[in-house]
Design a protein around this motif. Structure first.
Motif, PDB file in Angstrom:
ATOM      1  N   CYS A 115       4.433   1.755  13.748  1.00  0.00           N
ATOM      2  CA  CYS A 115       5.467   2.766  14.023  1.00  0.00           C
ATOM      3  C   CYS A 115       4.935   4.185  13.823  1.00  0.00           C
ATOM      4  CB  CYS A 115       6.673   2.561  13.119  1.00  0.00           C
ATOM      5  SG  CYS A 115       7.646   1.136  13.540  1.00  0.00           S
ATOM      6  N   TYR A 116       4.369   4.438  12.640  1.00  0.00           N
ATOM      7  CA  TYR A 116       3.894   5.789  12.349  1.00  0.00           C
ATOM      8  C   TYR A 116       2.984   5.765  11.123  1.00  0.00           C
ATOM      9  CZ  TYR A 116       7.549   5.776   8.763  1.00  0.00           C
ATOM     10  OH  TYR A 116       8.346   5.458   7.690  1.00  0.00           O
ATOM     11  N   LYS A 117       2.299   6.860  10.897  1.00  0.00           N
ATOM     12  CA  LYS A 117       1.489   7.035   9.687  1.00  0.00           C
ATOM     13  C   LYS A 117       2.280   7.940   8.752  1.00  0.00           C
ATOM     14  CE  LYS A 117      -3.057   7.195   9.688  1.00  0.00           C
ATOM     15  NZ  LYS A 117      -3.418   6.113   8.803  1.00  0.00           N
ATOM     16  N   SER A 118       2.489   7.481   7.533  1.00  0.00           N
ATOM     17  CA  SER A 118       3.261   8.245   6.555  1.00  0.00           C
ATOM     18  C   SER A 118       2.554   9.560   6.244  1.00  0.00           C
ATOM     19  CB  SER A 118       3.438   7.435   5.270  1.00  0.00           C
ATOM     20  OG  SER A 118       3.967   8.247   4.249  1.00  0.00           O
ATOM     21  N   LEU A 119       3.289  10.643   6.304  1.00  0.00           N
ATOM     22  CA  LEU A 119       2.708  11.941   5.983  1.00  0.00           C
ATOM     23  C   LEU A 119       2.417  12.074   4.495  1.00  0.00           C
ATOM     24  CD1 LEU A 119       4.906  14.236   8.254  1.00  0.00           C
ATOM     25  CD2 LEU A 119       2.555  13.468   8.652  1.00  0.00           C
ATOM     26  N   GLN A 120       3.203  11.378   3.662  1.00  0.00           N
ATOM     27  CA  GLN A 120       3.002  11.467   2.213  1.00  0.00           C
ATOM     28  C   GLN A 120       1.869  10.588   1.723  1.00  0.00           C
ATOM     29  OE1 GLN A 120       6.842  10.534   0.576  1.00  0.00           O
ATOM     30  NE2 GLN A 120       7.423  12.685   0.510  1.00  0.00           N
ATOM     31  N   THR A 121       1.798   9.366   2.206  1.00  0.00           N
ATOM     32  CA  THR A 121       0.832   8.415   1.656  1.00  0.00           C
ATOM     33  C   THR A 121      -0.356   8.149   2.571  1.00  0.00           C
ATOM     34  OG1 THR A 121       1.911   6.474   2.620  1.00  0.00           O
ATOM     35  CG2 THR A 121       2.716   7.219   0.460  1.00  0.00           C
TER      36      THR A 121
ATOM     37  N   GLU B 144       0.837  -1.208   0.000  1.00  0.00           N
ATOM     38  CA  GLU B 144       0.000   0.000   0.000  1.00  0.00           C
ATOM     39  C   GLU B 144       0.871   1.257   0.000  1.00  0.00           C
ATOM     40  OE1 GLU B 144      -3.298   2.252   2.863  1.00  0.00           O
ATOM     41  OE2 GLU B 144      -2.073   0.630   3.682  1.00  0.00           O
ATOM     42  N   HIS B 145       1.871   1.289   0.853  1.00  0.00           N
ATOM     43  CA  HIS B 145       2.768   2.450   0.957  1.00  0.00           C
ATOM     44  C   HIS B 145       3.537   2.654  -0.351  1.00  0.00           C
ATOM     45  CE1 HIS B 145       5.209   5.447   2.953  1.00  0.00           C
ATOM     46  NE2 HIS B 145       6.312   4.784   2.650  1.00  0.00           N
ATOM     47  N   SER B 146       4.093   1.569  -0.893  1.00  0.00           N
ATOM     48  CA  SER B 146       4.855   1.657  -2.142  1.00  0.00           C
ATOM     49  C   SER B 146       3.978   2.109  -3.307  1.00  0.00           C
ATOM     50  CB  SER B 146       5.504   0.311  -2.474  1.00  0.00           C
ATOM     51  OG  SER B 146       6.464  -0.019  -1.519  1.00  0.00           O
ATOM     52  N   ASP B 147       2.765   1.540  -3.392  1.00  0.00           N
ATOM     53  CA  ASP B 147       1.845   1.901  -4.482  1.00  0.00           C
ATOM     54  C   ASP B 147       1.436   3.364  -4.397  1.00  0.00           C
ATOM     55  OD1 ASP B 147       2.009  -0.688  -5.402  1.00  0.00           O
ATOM     56  OD2 ASP B 147       0.029  -1.292  -4.644  1.00  0.00           O
ATOM     57  N   LYS B 148       1.155   3.848  -3.193  1.00  0.00           N
ATOM     58  CA  LYS B 148       0.754   5.252  -3.042  1.00  0.00           C
ATOM     59  C   LYS B 148       1.910   6.196  -3.377  1.00  0.00           C
ATOM     60  CE  LYS B 148      -3.136   4.713   0.058  1.00  0.00           C
ATOM     61  NZ  LYS B 148      -3.720   5.033   1.357  1.00  0.00           N
ATOM     62  N   LEU B 149       3.127   5.815  -3.032  1.00  0.00           N
ATOM     63  CA  LEU B 149       4.289   6.632  -3.409  1.00  0.00           C
ATOM     64  C   LEU B 149       4.401   6.707  -4.925  1.00  0.00           C
ATOM     65  CD1 LEU B 149       7.095   5.609  -0.886  1.00  0.00           C
ATOM     66  CD2 LEU B 149       6.022   7.853  -1.112  1.00  0.00           C
ATOM     67  N   ALA B 150       4.192   5.574  -5.598  1.00  0.00           N
ATOM     68  CA  ALA B 150       4.252   5.545  -7.062  1.00  0.00           C
ATOM     69  C   ALA B 150       3.165   6.428  -7.667  1.00  0.00           C
ATOM     70  CB  ALA B 150       4.122   4.113  -7.562  1.00  0.00           C
ATOM     71  N   GLU B 151       1.943   6.377  -7.104  1.00  0.00           N
ATOM     72  CA  GLU B 151       0.850   7.228  -7.587  1.00  0.00           C
ATOM     73  C   GLU B 151       1.193   8.707  -7.462  1.00  0.00           C
ATOM     74  OE1 GLU B 151      -2.742   6.254  -5.479  1.00  0.00           O
ATOM     75  OE2 GLU B 151      -2.669   4.163  -6.129  1.00  0.00           O
ATOM     76  N   LEU B 152       1.923   9.057  -6.398  1.00  0.00           N
ATOM     77  CA  LEU B 152       2.327  10.447  -6.176  1.00  0.00           C
ATOM     78  C   LEU B 152       3.547  10.834  -7.014  1.00  0.00           C
ATOM     79  CD1 LEU B 152       1.960  10.532  -2.279  1.00  0.00           C
ATOM     80  CD2 LEU B 152       0.479  11.679  -3.944  1.00  0.00           C
ATOM     81  N   GLY B 153       4.084   9.869  -7.760  1.00  0.00           N
ATOM     82  CA  GLY B 153       5.263  10.135  -8.574  1.00  0.00           C
ATOM     83  C   GLY B 153       6.547  10.218  -7.769  1.00  0.00           C
TER      84      GLY B 153
END
Length: 128
Positions: free
Chosen positions: A92-98, A49-58
């Protein structure tokens, strides 16, 4: 390597996430080679989920996920004479970007001491 080149404990908090997959086995083995007593590792679990959302954000994901190797005890074993004494996975934490939840894993290995109850002579150089 002489005993003065060793450390009582090796502790790695999230540093393994920056080690590429090709270098990981070398770093893994080096930690155990340099530690006299214990190796403690905390690393992020990089979810799909984290990796896919980073990719969506470019955005490029610069982190490497080695938790598969750490969680699958058959994939990366500690050297002979080391025992896994602690393993815990938690939030651990919630990613601020994704906005994805990021979990981490903490593992601790301790050097197994020789059986001191037997009557054979012990070579202290092998323990230290």
């Amino acid at each position: 390597m002489c005993s003065s080149d060793l450390f009582d404990q090796i502790v790695s908090f999230y540093a393994l996430s920056f080690v590429d997959h090709e270098s990981f086995p070398f770093v893994w083995n080096a930690m155990f080679s340099l530690a006299r007593n214990a190796v403690t590792i905390c690393t992020e679990v990089i979810s799909r989920e984290h990796s896919d959302k980073l990719a969506e954000l470019g955005k490029r994901n610069h982190l490497f996920d080695h938790t598969w190797a750490i969680l699958d005890e058959a994939a990366v074993l500690p050297p002979s004479g080391w025992t896994l004494v602690y393993k815990q996975t938690e939030f651990c934490y919630k990613s601020l970007q994704t906005r994805a939840d990021v979990h981490g894993i903490v593992v601790r290995f301790e050097k197994t001491l020789p059986d001191l109850n037997n009557n054979s002579e012990i070579d202290l150089n092998k323990i230290m």
